[in-house]
Write an enzyme that holds these catalytic residues in place. Structure first.
Site, short mmCIF file in Angstrom:
data_model
loop_
_atom_site.label_atom_id
_atom_site.label_comp_id
_atom_site.label_asym_id
_atom_site.label_seq_id
_atom_site.Cartn_x
_atom_site.Cartn_y
_atom_site.Cartn_z
N PHE A 108 -0.78 4.52 -7.73
CA PHE A 108 0.50 5.22 -7.70
C PHE A 108 1.28 4.86 -8.97
O PHE A 108 1.19 3.73 -9.44
CB PHE A 108 1.33 4.78 -6.49
N THR B 108 -5.89 3.97 -4.24
CA THR B 108 -5.14 5.01 -4.91
C THR B 108 -4.16 4.33 -5.86
O THR B 108 -3.51 3.36 -5.49
CB THR B 108 -4.37 5.89 -3.90
#
Ligand code: PEP
Ligand code: MN
Length: 682
Positions: A281, A279
């Site tokens: 960020f 992921t």
């Protein structure tokens, strides 16, 4: 070369490598000695053990000298970050100072401790040796609000995942937030199935799971029989919940860290569809950051281009012509305007580089909307950083853009709106209307929306007479507080509905920054009235939307002041501004205001933005409207806005200057605009 010779060579190379490595250790020891001496000196003069700008400079210098030896910048940054952090630790220990002296940062995250946002935040700031205190927030927008309100210095938000794709809500919030991106981090997500003591996979009947995690672990979840998946807002919270429930038939999907935190069992780890589950960020703060020279950087922008074939290609070509490497392109429908797209673009480089500045300037001339979200050091760029050719460092693109350009004809306090910045005329397209092109655009409608019947009758007349935009005030800026103030949002619903019925885009005035979002949802064009021309927070708020703005000249404002007001909108990103001359205050009292027609050619020479004329508010009396409108057309206005009413004598505002329908039809004929009598529609 024979085999034994080859062996000897390899052995020799190994000896040489060992030698180099032991030299590195000796040098590190020597460096530590210097750090300790430094600590001693700092202790005597009571200086802090940390000087972050020197640290960044030092790393930048190493990156530059690494380049001379063809060494990877990422490697250099990693190694020297570790060396510098160690040196700070050594000094703090020697001085007896604790971690409290390291610069701490307060970070807002969505979710609780143990969530992936929390872990990514620890990893990002931990790598910099920064002490983190966390402010937990229920939603992404609450996390952003915590930064805006000063409760946190930054927030760390997930923006995309390698399996489940873009986190669209965060993209939309980022744009509206007015905050700046200061970093990003790719975080490896390791989902595990967690349960309480005694739990087992075959006995699972219910699993609490974050929506994103459901998508990322769909294959594993599909193998479970007779097991319900309950969507949850936060991974760690789902762990906490099952701990509280203490039911072995209920599980949660979260990280190993969450299992440790809530004392849960890991029933199975690595349950994501793909082993490589990352992921990304983004780190977002109130202020942009300065990036030391030589450090590889990335910039994120948001743009909207015109709705014509090839417009996106043309915009992207500007990057390749500027030799700038695009690393990401993501598209999102414009909120409340789903037929048009916003593009999120990441590229290599920093806004303080001359080449990047030049590309953004060119792009701004093409784009309908352009906003720099931020430039930040990028850990995952493996390229050789380009050496900067910048003389002065600017923290933010907007500052760079409002600086006078040497090519402008000395504009006063504005730049983006000037002909020097953009020589070709801007065309603002709304529905079928093109402001700034060859055709005269007619806007007509009542001063105020008064009722459904009134606005429908007027919309039909506007369409039939051949005009292309329907106007109607919903929030009325009345000089007296006792005058009719407009129907507000209820009126806007009627206006929007009437516009849709007759295929006309609509324009209405917005009076305060708080109303901008609600008005932008329904109105195709946002009007800023004469009394608000210098309401700078309102100008900035409409500048953040994707709706064209009709900016009326302040009744006592000069043309340069009008252009400076437009600049507030342009500088926020919105490039679709239409200027409107509506009469100014002079000593002459025969008319409500004095229509300053010379504004049209003067503005057209100074700015690339379209210019329209409102003869109604200038004249104050309907008989004067047609001759002033004809004069506006003759002098080269791109559009004309007039007030019309089905029964002007009963109008709740500005009746005396509103045209009867037959007068309006007559005017349209005199302007040479053919009627548009269609059988369909309302
Ligand atoms: C209007 O056009 O509705 C209006 C109020 O005009 P102005 O701001 O020019 O007075
Ligand atoms: Mn009016």
């Amino acid at each position: 070369m024979n085999e034994s010779q080859n062996r000897l060579d390899i052995d020799q190379i190994r000896i040489d490598i060992d030698h180099v490595d032991s030299e590195i250790v000796n040098l590190l020891a020597e460096r530590k000695g210097l750090s300790l001496r430094m600590a001693h000196e700092k202790g005597r003069v009571d200086q802090p053990s940390r000087d972050q700008s020197r640290e960044e400079d030092l790393i930048a210098k190493r990156v530059a000298s690494g380049q001379d030896h063809d060494l990877d910048s990422g490697l250099i940054i990693q190694v020297w970050r570790a060396i510098v952090d160690d040196s700070v630790r050594v000094q703090q220990e020697a001085l007896g100072r604790g971690a409290d002296e390291t610069t701490g940062v307060t970070v807002a995250i969505q979710g609780i401790e143990g969530s992936y946002s929390y872990l990514a935040c620890q990893q990002y700031f931990g790598a910099k040796g920064t002490e983190v205190s966390v402010v937990t927030s229920r939603t992404f927008s609450e996390a952003i609000q915590n930064v805006r309100d000063g409760r946190a210095d930054a927030t760390v938000l997930p923006i995309e995942n390698t399996t489940s794709g873009a986190i669209t809500e965060v993209y939309d919030l980022l744009l509206e937030s007015g905050l700046h991106m200061t970093g990003d981090i790719k975080f490896k997500v390791r989902h595990c199935l967690l349960g309480v003591e005694g739990a087992s996979i075959p006995d699972m009947r219910k699993i609490y799971c974050h929506t994103q995690a459901v998508a990322q672990c769909s294959e594993f979840l599909a193998t479970l029989e007779d097991c319900e998946v309950v969507h949850f807002s936060d991974t760690a919270l789902s762990g906490k919940r099952i701990k509280d429930l203490n039911d072995p038939s209920i599980g949660a999907i979260a990280s190993e860290e969450a299992a440790r935190l809530f004392d849960l069992e890991v029933l199975k780890s690595g349950i994501a569809n793909r082993e490589e589950n990352y992921t990304r960020f983004v780190v977002v703060a109130t202020d942009p950051i300065d990036i030391p020279e030589g450090v590889p950087a990335k910039t994120s922008i948001v743009m909207a281009v015109s709705n014509r074939p090839g417009a996106l290609m043309d915009a992207l070509a500007i990057f390749s012509e500027g030799d700038i490497n695009l690393v990401k392109l993501e598209s999102r429908p414009i909120p409340h305007n789903p037929r048009e797209e916003l593009f999120y673009v990441d590229f290599e480089g920093d806004v303080s580089e001359k080449t990047v500045d030049a590309v953004l300037n060119t792009l701004m001339k093409e784009a309908r909307f352009l906003k720099v979200l931020g430039s930040y050091p990028s850990r995952d760029l493996r390229q050789k950083p380009k050496l900067r050719t910048t003389e002065s460092r600017q923290g933010n693109a907007r500052e760079a853009l409002v600086e006078p350009s040497p090519t402008t004809d000395d504009p006063k306090g504005y730049r983006l709106g000037s002909r020097g910045h953009k020589s070709s005329s801007t065309v603002v397209e709304v529905g079928g209307a093109r402001f700034g092109g060859d055709d005269l655009v007619m806007i007509a409608g009542p001063c105020a929306v008064e009722s459904w019947d009134q606005i429908v009758a007027t919309a039909r007349e506007v369409r039939d007479a051949g005009a292309s935009v329907l106007r109607g005030g919903c929030f009325k800026p009345r000089t007296s507080p006792y005058s009719f103030q407009g129907l507000g949002l209820e009126g806007l619903d009627m206006l929007a509905e009437a516009g849709k019925t007759f295929g006309l885009p609509v324009v209405t005035e917005v009076l305060s920054p708080e109303d901008v979002d609600a008005v932008a949802k329904k109105s195709d064009i946002l009007q800023i009235g004469t009394r608000n021309m210098q309401n700078f927070s309102l100008l900035a708020a409409v500048g953040r939307t994707h709706r064209p703005v009709l900016l009326k000249r302040g009744m006592s404002s000069s043309l340069d002041e009008l252009l400076q007001a437009a600049e507030y909108i342009l500088a926020e990103g919105n490039q679709q501004v239409i200027l409107c001359e509506r009469g100014i205050r002079t000593f002459e009292r025969s008319t409500r205001n004095t229509l300053d027609l010379s504004a049209v050619p003067v503005l057209k020479s100074r700015t690339h933005l379209p210019v329209v004329v409102d003869p109604s508010h200038a004249a104050g009396s309907r008989d004067l409207v047609p001759p002033l409108a004809l004069a506006a057309e003759a002098i080269g206005a791109h559009g004309i806005m007039v007030e019309i009413h089905p029964d002007p004598d009963t109008a709740l505002s500005d009746g005396p200057q509103s045209l009867h329908f037959h007068q309006f039809e007559h005017l349209m004929g005199a302007l040479g605009i053919p009627p548009n009598r269609r059988v369909s529609g309302g």
